[in-house]
Design a protein around this motif. Structure first.
Motif, mmCIF file in Angstrom:
data_model
loop_
_atom_site.group_PDB
_atom_site.id
_atom_site.type_symbol
_atom_site.label_atom_id
_atom_site.label_comp_id
_atom_site.label_asym_id
_atom_site.label_seq_id
_atom_site.Cartn_x
_atom_site.Cartn_y
_atom_site.Cartn_z
ATOM 1 N N MET A 102 0.819 -1.210 0.000
ATOM 2 C CA MET A 102 0.000 0.000 0.000
ATOM 3 C C MET A 102 0.857 1.266 0.000
ATOM 4 O O MET A 102 0.540 2.240 -0.695
ATOM 5 C CB MET A 102 -0.936 0.003 1.213
ATOM 6 C CG MET A 102 -1.986 -1.101 1.196
ATOM 7 S SD MET A 102 -3.084 -1.061 2.627
ATOM 8 C CE MET A 102 -3.999 0.433 2.284
ATOM 9 N N ALA A 103 1.950 1.263 0.766
ATOM 10 C CA ALA A 103 2.762 2.476 0.889
ATOM 11 C C ALA A 103 3.723 2.670 -0.279
ATOM 12 O O ALA A 103 4.028 3.808 -0.644
ATOM 13 C CB ALA A 103 3.551 2.439 2.206
ATOM 14 N N LYS A 104 4.182 1.572 -0.884
ATOM 15 C CA LYS A 104 5.204 1.687 -1.920
ATOM 16 C C LYS A 104 4.731 1.306 -3.318
ATOM 17 O O LYS A 104 5.352 1.710 -4.303
ATOM 18 C CB LYS A 104 6.405 0.818 -1.555
ATOM 19 C CG LYS A 104 7.127 1.287 -0.296
ATOM 20 C CD LYS A 104 8.469 0.609 -0.145
ATOM 21 C CE LYS A 104 9.271 1.217 0.986
ATOM 22 N NZ LYS A 104 10.638 0.660 1.070
ATOM 23 N N SER A 105 3.668 0.512 -3.402
ATOM 24 C CA SER A 105 3.219 0.062 -4.726
ATOM 25 C C SER A 105 1.848 0.586 -5.099
ATOM 26 O O SER A 105 1.346 0.267 -6.178
ATOM 27 C CB SER A 105 3.208 -1.482 -4.776
ATOM 28 O OG SER A 105 4.510 -1.978 -4.518
ATOM 29 N N GLY A 106 1.223 1.348 -4.228
ATOM 30 C CA GLY A 106 -0.054 1.959 -4.558
ATOM 31 C C GLY A 106 -1.232 1.014 -4.569
ATOM 32 O O GLY A 106 -2.269 1.320 -5.160
ATOM 33 N N PHE A 107 -1.116 -0.147 -3.909
ATOM 34 C CA PHE A 107 -2.228 -1.095 -3.848
ATOM 35 C C PHE A 107 -3.334 -0.536 -2.956
ATOM 36 O O PHE A 107 -3.074 0.195 -1.996
ATOM 37 C CB PHE A 107 -1.758 -2.428 -3.272
ATOM 38 C CG PHE A 107 -1.178 -3.370 -4.287
ATOM 39 C CD1 PHE A 107 -1.732 -4.621 -4.500
ATOM 40 C CD2 PHE A 107 -0.057 -3.002 -5.044
ATOM 41 C CE1 PHE A 107 -1.186 -5.487 -5.432
ATOM 42 C CE2 PHE A 107 0.487 -3.856 -5.970
ATOM 43 C CZ PHE A 107 -0.081 -5.107 -6.167
ATOM 44 N N SER A 108 -4.553 -0.917 -3.245
ATOM 45 C CA SER A 108 -5.647 -0.659 -2.315
ATOM 46 C C SER A 108 -5.640 -1.749 -1.236
ATOM 47 O O SER A 108 -4.920 -2.744 -1.347
ATOM 48 C CB SER A 108 -6.988 -0.642 -3.052
ATOM 49 O OG SER A 108 -7.232 -1.901 -3.659
ATOM 50 N N PHE A 109 -6.460 -1.570 -0.220
ATOM 51 C CA PHE A 109 -6.414 -2.492 0.915
ATOM 52 C C PHE A 109 -6.896 -3.898 0.557
ATOM 53 O O PHE A 109 -6.279 -4.889 0.940
ATOM 54 C CB PHE A 109 -7.263 -1.933 2.062
ATOM 55 C CG PHE A 109 -7.523 -2.928 3.153
ATOM 56 C CD1 PHE A 109 -6.499 -3.396 3.964
ATOM 57 C CD2 PHE A 109 -8.809 -3.420 3.362
ATOM 58 C CE1 PHE A 109 -6.741 -4.313 4.974
ATOM 59 C CE2 PHE A 109 -9.055 -4.333 4.365
ATOM 60 C CZ PHE A 109 -8.020 -4.785 5.177
ATOM 61 N N ALA A 110 -7.980 -3.998 -0.199
ATOM 62 C CA ALA A 110 -8.632 -5.286 -0.432
ATOM 63 C C ALA A 110 -7.694 -6.374 -0.971
ATOM 64 O O ALA A 110 -7.663 -7.488 -0.442
ATOM 65 C CB ALA A 110 -9.837 -5.104 -1.348
ATOM 66 N N PRO A 111 -6.912 -6.132 -2.023
ATOM 67 C CA PRO A 111 -6.070 -7.218 -2.541
ATOM 68 C C PRO A 111 -4.883 -7.573 -1.647
ATOM 69 O O PRO A 111 -4.270 -8.625 -1.826
ATOM 70 C CB PRO A 111 -5.581 -6.673 -3.890
ATOM 71 C CG PRO A 111 -5.661 -5.197 -3.769
ATOM 72 C CD PRO A 111 -6.832 -4.927 -2.881
ATOM 73 N N THR A 112 -4.548 -6.720 -0.691
ATOM 74 C CA THR A 112 -3.404 -7.037 0.162
ATOM 75 C C THR A 112 -3.713 -8.151 1.159
ATOM 76 O O THR A 112 -2.805 -8.858 1.592
ATOM 77 C CB THR A 112 -2.938 -5.794 0.938
ATOM 78 O OG1 THR A 112 -3.963 -5.376 1.856
ATOM 79 C CG2 THR A 112 -2.611 -4.658 -0.012
ATOM 80 N N VAL A 113 -4.973 -8.319 1.517
ATOM 81 C CA VAL A 113 -5.332 -9.340 2.516
ATOM 82 C C VAL A 113 -5.102 -10.748 1.983
ATOM 83 O O VAL A 113 -4.424 -11.561 2.633
ATOM 84 C CB VAL A 113 -6.778 -9.148 3.003
ATOM 85 C CG1 VAL A 113 -7.163 -10.262 3.980
ATOM 86 C CG2 VAL A 113 -6.949 -7.789 3.667
ATOM 87 N N PRO A 114 -5.643 -11.119 0.797
ATOM 88 C CA PRO A 114 -5.342 -12.469 0.290
ATOM 89 C C PRO A 114 -3.853 -12.680 0.021
ATOM 90 O O PRO A 114 -3.339 -13.792 0.186
ATOM 91 C CB PRO A 114 -6.156 -12.559 -1.005
ATOM 92 C CG PRO A 114 -6.511 -11.163 -1.374
ATOM 93 C CD PRO A 114 -6.596 -10.417 -0.090
ATOM 94 N N LEU A 115 -3.141 -11.620 -0.385
ATOM 95 C CA LEU A 115 -1.698 -11.764 -0.589
ATOM 96 C C LEU A 115 -0.981 -12.000 0.743
ATOM 97 O O LEU A 115 -0.036 -12.793 0.819
ATOM 98 C CB LEU A 115 -1.145 -10.509 -1.267
ATOM 99 C CG LEU A 115 -1.544 -10.318 -2.727
ATOM 100 C CD1 LEU A 115 -1.053 -8.977 -3.263
ATOM 101 C CD2 LEU A 115 -0.995 -11.455 -3.599
ATOM 102 N N ALA A 116 -1.428 -11.334 1.793
ATOM 103 C CA ALA A 116 -0.859 -11.570 3.122
ATOM 104 C C ALA A 116 -1.125 -13.000 3.579
ATOM 105 O O ALA A 116 -0.258 -13.636 4.198
ATOM 106 C CB ALA A 116 -1.443 -10.578 4.125
ATOM 107 N N VAL A 117 -2.299 -13.512 3.255
ATOM 108 C CA VAL A 117 -2.632 -14.905 3.592
ATOM 109 C C VAL A 117 -1.693 -15.869 2.879
ATOM 110 O O VAL A 117 -1.148 -16.805 3.491
ATOM 111 C CB VAL A 117 -4.100 -15.201 3.220
ATOM 112 C CG1 VAL A 117 -4.389 -16.703 3.290
ATOM 113 C CG2 VAL A 117 -5.050 -14.450 4.144
#
Length: 366
Positions: A102-117
């Motif tokens: 989110m801070a460096k690649s401009g992702f929104s919050f939603a797709p970061t959760v499955p990637l964190a999983v």
């Protein structure tokens, strides 16, 4: 006529009648339990619309978050008996996956959760295969060492994590959103543990906890089962780490890899009852409520009062709150609770097993 056989028939009829009554009472209790659960969930869903302030919503969402974390810890430590003193590794990994994206690649919050999983589960798979071959305190120490090493790695990997300077995430503080996010997450995870507890997979994990060598001798693939439970626990924890990072909007190694995390999650699950479904739920609510109350009334001395309280609970309720109620007959508190639960009138009791009724012998005058 075979009169003894007739006596046995009478006893069997009484047994069938008692069994039918027992099944009927069980269905009634089961139905009441589901009804109370649905009412409680409906009440929790309506809380934000009752005029409570943001502080109360934050407190309740924090409780829901810890219910998820303690339940996920319970999957590996409560079900298999492998006490994980490094579980905070996956919380930190999930937080950094969301923060970096989110801070460096401009992702929104939603797709970061499955990637964190996915990242948390992948790390658990890599480290779990060698570490889960260790048993007892050796596994716990190895996981604690991994936790400390990962925190130091996050500090020195400045191009990726910004080190002690930390990362600032896009701010979107919506208490309603985080309240429902963690509430739904808690419901899903508790339902998962409930289903797990009643599945062959869950029973096999409990068999590993009771006697791993015996389970292996019976043909149970203990390595696969432990690794699956470890990855599942890590994936859930990584998802919570990502959500929490988005909520606080600022992360650094000291925030994501906190020593207190390791202590709190173990206390909550143990306090409620390891290997149970509702233990982590009850333990989280009791722990956080008592801690905040003591902090407000006792100030910094609350740690002394809280520590003594935990010692007393461990001495008198080693099975935890839920564990003592369900299967704590070996403890003083458990036997007392059992007597109170089964206390009732001595006459008209139909719950007595039929085996205790001696078959009647009919004597003929012929």
């Amino acid at each position: 006529m075979n009169y003894p056989s007739a006596g046995r028939a009478i006893a069997q009829a009484r047994h069938s009648d008692n069994s039918a009554r027992g099944r009927g009472a069980g269905r009634v209790r089961h139905g009441r339990g589901w009804a109370l659960t649905l009412v409680a969930l409906a009440a929790l869903a309506l809380v934000p619309f009752t005029g409570v302030n943001d502080s109360m919503l934050l407190t309740m969402s924090t409780i829901f978050m810890w219910i998820i974390l303690s339940s996920s810890w319970n999957i590996i430590s409560g079900f298999t008996g492998y006490v994980d003193f490094g579980h905070g590794v996956f919380f930190g990994i999930g937080g950094y996956v969301a923060g970096i994206l989110m801070a460096k690649s401009g992702f929104s919050f939603a797709p970061t959760v499955p990637l964190a999983v996915l990242v948390s589960a992948a790390v658990a798979l890599v480290i779990g295969y060698p570490l889960l071959r260790l048993r007892g305190v050796y596994f716990s120490i190895a996981m604690l060492g991994l936790f400390l090493a990962t925190r130091e790695l996050a500090l020195i990997a400045k191009p990726l994590t910004a080190g002690a300077q930390g990362l600032i995430l896009p701010s979107d503080v919506d208490r309603f959103f985080f309240y429902y996010l963690f509430l739904v997450g808690a419901i899903l995870v508790v339902a998962l543990v409930w289903r797990l507890r009643r599945s062959q997979f869950g029973l096999s994990l409990l068999a590993i906890k009771d006697d791993e060598y015996g389970a292996e001798a019976r043909g149970v693939n203990t390595t696969l089962l432990k690794l699956t439970a470890f990855c599942l626990s890590a994936a859930i924890t990584g998802a919570v780490g990502a959500c929490w990072a988005y909520e606080v909007t600022f992360i650094d190694p000291g925030i994501l890899f906190r020593d207190s995390f390791l202590i709190n999650v173990a206390i909550m699950a143990t306090l409620g009852g390891l290997g149970t479904v509702w233990g982590p739920v009850i333990g989280s609510v009791v722990f956080l409520s008592v801690r905040d109350t003591l902090w407000a009334n006792q100030g910094t001395s609350f740690l002394v009062v809280f520590g003594v309280s935990l010692i007393v609970l461990v001495l008198f309720m080693p099975e935890g709150i839920v564990g003592t109620i369900q299967r704590g007959e070996r403890t003083v508190m458990g036997r007392l609770i059992r007597r109170l639960r089964h206390k009732g009138p001595s006459h008209g009791d139909t719950s007595r097993p039929a085996a205790a009724v001696a078959p009647a012998r009919i004597v003929s005058n012929d």
